[in-house]
Design a protein around this motif. Structure first.
Motif, PDB file in Angstrom:
ATOM      1  N   UNK A 233       0.867  -1.171   0.000  1.00 22.37           N
ATOM      2  CA  UNK A 233       0.000   0.000   0.000  1.00 22.37           C
ATOM      3  C   UNK A 233       0.907   1.225   0.000  1.00 22.37           C
ATOM      4  N   UNK A 234       0.592   2.178  -0.868  1.00 21.43           N
ATOM      5  CA  UNK A 234       1.405   3.378  -1.045  1.00 21.43           C
ATOM      6  C   UNK A 234       0.635   4.565  -0.489  1.00 21.43           C
ATOM      7  N   UNK A 235       1.040   5.029   0.682  1.00 15.38           N
ATOM      8  CA  UNK A 235       0.368   6.157   1.319  1.00 15.38           C
ATOM      9  C   UNK A 235       0.857   7.466   0.708  1.00 15.38           C
ATOM     10  N   UNK A 236      -0.045   8.452   0.688  1.00 17.58           N
ATOM     11  CA  UNK A 236       0.340   9.766   0.190  1.00 17.58           C
ATOM     12  C   UNK A 236       0.428   9.848  -1.307  1.00 17.58           C
ATOM     13  N   UNK A 237      -0.213   8.928  -2.022  1.00 19.79           N
ATOM     14  CA  UNK A 237      -0.208   8.954  -3.477  1.00 19.79           C
ATOM     15  C   UNK A 237      -1.597   8.594  -3.980  1.00 19.79           C
ATOM     16  N   UNK A 238      -1.804   8.678  -5.282  1.00 11.70           N
ATOM     17  CA  UNK A 238      -3.113   8.450  -5.870  1.00 11.70           C
ATOM     18  C   UNK A 238      -2.979   7.624  -7.142  1.00 11.70           C
ATOM     19  N   UNK A 275      -9.584   1.958  -3.959  1.00 11.53           N
ATOM     20  CA  UNK A 275     -10.819   1.578  -3.294  1.00 11.53           C
ATOM     21  C   UNK A 275     -12.053   1.861  -4.123  1.00 11.53           C
ATOM     22  N   UNK A 276     -11.887   2.674  -5.181  1.00  7.15           N
ATOM     23  CA  UNK A 276     -13.007   2.971  -6.085  1.00  7.15           C
ATOM     24  C   UNK A 276     -12.689   2.540  -7.509  1.00  7.15           C
ATOM     25  N   UNK A 277     -11.544   2.976  -8.004  1.00  9.75           N
ATOM     26  CA  UNK A 277     -11.132   2.640  -9.358  1.00  9.75           C
ATOM     27  C   UNK A 277      -9.994   1.630  -9.324  1.00  9.75           C
ATOM     28  N   UNK A 278      -9.842   0.919 -10.458  1.00 12.92           N
ATOM     29  CA  UNK A 278      -8.782  -0.072 -10.594  1.00 12.92           C
ATOM     30  C   UNK A 278      -7.994   0.187 -11.870  1.00 12.92           C
ATOM     31  N   UNK A 279      -6.693  -0.097 -11.818  1.00  7.59           N
ATOM     32  CA  UNK A 279      -5.855  -0.042 -13.008  1.00  7.59           C
ATOM     33  C   UNK A 279      -4.962  -1.272 -13.041  1.00  7.59           C
ATOM     34  N   UNK A 306       4.585  11.440  -3.160  1.00  3.53           N
ATOM     35  CA  UNK A 306       4.720  10.288  -2.284  1.00  3.53           C
ATOM     36  C   UNK A 306       5.618   9.214  -2.877  1.00  3.53           C
ATOM     37  N   UNK A 307       5.571   8.017  -2.315  1.00  5.59           N
ATOM     38  CA  UNK A 307       4.737   7.689  -1.160  1.00  5.59           C
ATOM     39  C   UNK A 307       5.350   8.193   0.151  1.00  5.59           C
ATOM     40  N   UNK A 308       4.476   8.582   1.064  1.00 11.94           N
ATOM     41  CA  UNK A 308       4.953   8.981   2.391  1.00 11.94           C
ATOM     42  C   UNK A 308       5.209   7.762   3.271  1.00 11.94           C
ATOM     43  N   UNK A 309       4.700   6.629   2.844  1.00  9.32           N
ATOM     44  CA  UNK A 309       4.942   5.382   3.569  1.00  9.32           C
ATOM     45  C   UNK A 309       4.511   4.208   2.713  1.00  9.32           C
ATOM     46  N   UNK A 310       5.139   3.062   2.942  1.00 10.35           N
ATOM     47  CA  UNK A 310       4.797   1.838   2.225  1.00 10.35           C
ATOM     48  C   UNK A 310       4.376   0.786   3.239  1.00 10.35           C
ATOM     49  N   UNK A 311       3.182   0.237   3.038  1.00  4.54           N
ATOM     50  CA  UNK A 311       2.705  -0.840   3.895  1.00  4.54           C
ATOM     51  C   UNK A 311       2.857  -2.175   3.197  1.00  4.54           C
ATOM     52  N   UNK A 312       2.987  -3.244   3.984  1.00  8.07           N
ATOM     53  CA  UNK A 312       3.199  -4.588   3.451  1.00  8.07           C
ATOM     54  C   UNK A 312       2.076  -5.497   3.954  1.00  8.07           C
ATOM     55  N   UNK A 313       1.485  -6.270   3.049  1.00  8.23           N
ATOM     56  CA  UNK A 313       0.289  -7.039   3.383  1.00  8.23           C
ATOM     57  C   UNK A 313       0.399  -8.449   2.805  1.00  8.23           C
ATOM     58  N   UNK A 314       0.172  -9.453   3.653  1.00  6.15           N
ATOM     59  CA  UNK A 314       0.287 -10.842   3.237  1.00  6.15           C
ATOM     60  C   UNK A 314      -0.977 -11.369   2.569  1.00  6.15           C
ATOM     61  N   UNK A 325      -9.397   6.518  -1.565  1.00  3.94           N
ATOM     62  CA  UNK A 325      -9.272   7.481  -2.666  1.00  3.94           C
ATOM     63  C   UNK A 325      -8.606   8.793  -2.256  1.00  3.94           C
ATOM     64  N   UNK A 326      -8.660   9.122  -0.974  1.00  2.00           N
ATOM     65  CA  UNK A 326      -8.080  10.381  -0.507  1.00  2.00           C
ATOM     66  C   UNK A 326      -6.602  10.276  -0.168  1.00  2.00           C
ATOM     67  N   UNK A 327      -6.093   9.027   0.033  1.00  2.00           N
ATOM     68  CA  UNK A 327      -4.743   8.984   0.602  1.00  2.00           C
ATOM     69  C   UNK A 327      -3.880   7.801   0.228  1.00  2.00           C
ATOM     70  N   UNK A 328      -4.451   6.664  -0.183  1.00  2.00           N
ATOM     71  CA  UNK A 328      -3.637   5.447  -0.279  1.00  2.00           C
ATOM     72  C   UNK A 328      -4.050   4.585  -1.463  1.00  2.00           C
ATOM     73  N   UNK A 329      -3.043   4.100  -2.189  1.00  4.71           N
ATOM     74  CA  UNK A 329      -3.244   3.159  -3.281  1.00  4.71           C
ATOM     75  C   UNK A 329      -2.757   1.783  -2.834  1.00  4.71           C
TER      76      UNK A 329
END
Length: 379
Positions: A233-238, A275-279, A306-314, A325-329
């Protein structure tokens, strides 16, 4: 910690040596119990005493004689089988061709130092690192022979993992196994920081128990571990930022429905959503590289914001839950193949942090190695 603090751990030189050790084993009802982890928590100096108290209550079994252990465990319908022993980490490779153990991710030195301090205080290797290799046909025959002998331990733990363990002590068989392992190259599947901690302990106190570290060696040719992706997850980007970055690099970025985007996920494509659109992004990944390398090496640096932070998800669900849509891809990643990861490690390259998830892992407490017992043992 920032990425500048990530370094390549030293390489252990061949021959690959997995030696017998006197195993400690928790009682079956303690294995896989979430509370068991507390036995290895602070204060670390008290861990050995805790295990002695558990032993007096019959909660820890201590083998009197060293052995190599063939450990088979089944979880979620998958059966994994590997040799558990004390990995010789006493020699460092100075040439790429001399390497016996191959890391594929960098480590944070401070985290490795902290783990080394914990192990030194505990006087234990609490769990084996996981290594994978392709064993020789002869090694496969030897292991098949072991499977036909009497099982030393068999139980189902608290997490519903099923375990079977064979203790190997026959001198001739151990010599044959050692010969088949000596030219192997093992890839670290899980435990990069513990591997680095082993090397730090060995450097601090060479010539004794710290010359060895607990490891489980799985033959990918017979009972392979499953290699899954770790999503981002890429925070601070769109999504617009992602589209612009892809366009600046000549990559194709196509709007899709969720079902189409997920179906398009592949070795050189990733799916992303706010969360709304997909690419779907076609990364045009070279044959000798993994998609996660292109993501972090090219696409992320090209983002206009960004990204202001990167999250990791299993899991996909965890990744999608982070999308906003406001903050994280959220970025769904393909898994690299084990052979590709091996080739990347052979080429002396590292994948980005948290690039792979080898599963299933064995429960904590099945086999433990005591450094103090080996230090006190008569030579």
């Amino acid at each position: 910690m920032d990425s500048g603090q990530v370094v390549t751990p030293p390489y252990v030189a061949g021959p690959l040596r997995l030696l017998p050790f006197p195993g400690l084993m928790l009682a079956p009802h303690r294995v896989g119990d979430p509370s068991t982890g507390r036995a290895f928590a602070r204060p670390y100096r008290g861990v050995a005493a805790r295990l002695l108290r558990w032993q007096s209550r019959g909660l820890v079994r201590r083998d009197a004689a060293p052995a190599l252990y063939l450990h088979e465990y089944t979880a979620g319908g998958m059966t994994i089988r590997g040799l558990v022993g004390a990995l010789d980490v006493s020699r460092r490779a100075t040439r790429p061709e001399d390497r016996a153990v191959l890391p594929h991710e960098g480590i944070h030195p401070a985290q490795a130092d902290d783990l080394a301090d914990r192990m030194a205080e505990m006087g234990l290797n609490p769990a084996p690192i996981l290594l994978v290799h392709h064993g020789t046909p002869r090694l496969g025959e030897l292991m098949a022979g072991v499977l036909g002998t009497t099982i030393s331990h068999e139980f189902t733990d608290r997490s519903e993992q099923q375990h079977r363990i064979w203790a190997i002590r026959d001198a001739a068989l151990l010599a044959d196994i050692a010969e088949e392992l000596r030219d192997s190259r093992a890839l670290i599947a899980d435990g990069h920081h513990r591997y680095a901690a082993y090397l730090r302990l060995q450097q601090r106190d060479p010539g004794g128990p710290s010359d060895l570290g607990l490891a489980m060696l799985v033959d990918q040719s017979t009972t392979p571990l499953f290699l899954g992706p770790i999503h981002r997850s890429l925070a601070g980007t769109s999504l617009d930022d992602l589209r612009n970055a892809a366009a600046s690099l000549g990559m194709t970025c196509t709007d899709r429905s969720q079902s189409e985007a997920v179906a398009a996920l592949g070795p050189s494509t990733l799916a992303a959503t706010d969360g709304k659109e997909w690419v779907v992004v076609d990364l045009a990944v070279p044959t000798d590289r993994a998609a996660v390398e292109v993501l972090h090496g090219q696409l992320v640096p090209a983002l206009p914001h960004g990204p202001t932070g990167i999250g990791y998800h299993h899991t996909v669900d965890d990744a999608l839950a982070s999308a906003d849509p406001r903050s994280t891809v959220a970025v769904l990643m393909p898994a690299p193949s084990v052979d590709l990861v091996q080739r990347i490690a052979e080429d002396d390259r590292l994948l980005p942090e948290k690039a792979t998830s080898f599963q299933p892992k064995p429960s904590l407490g099945v086999l433990i190695r005591s450094l103090r017992d080996e230090a006190d043992a008569p030579s």
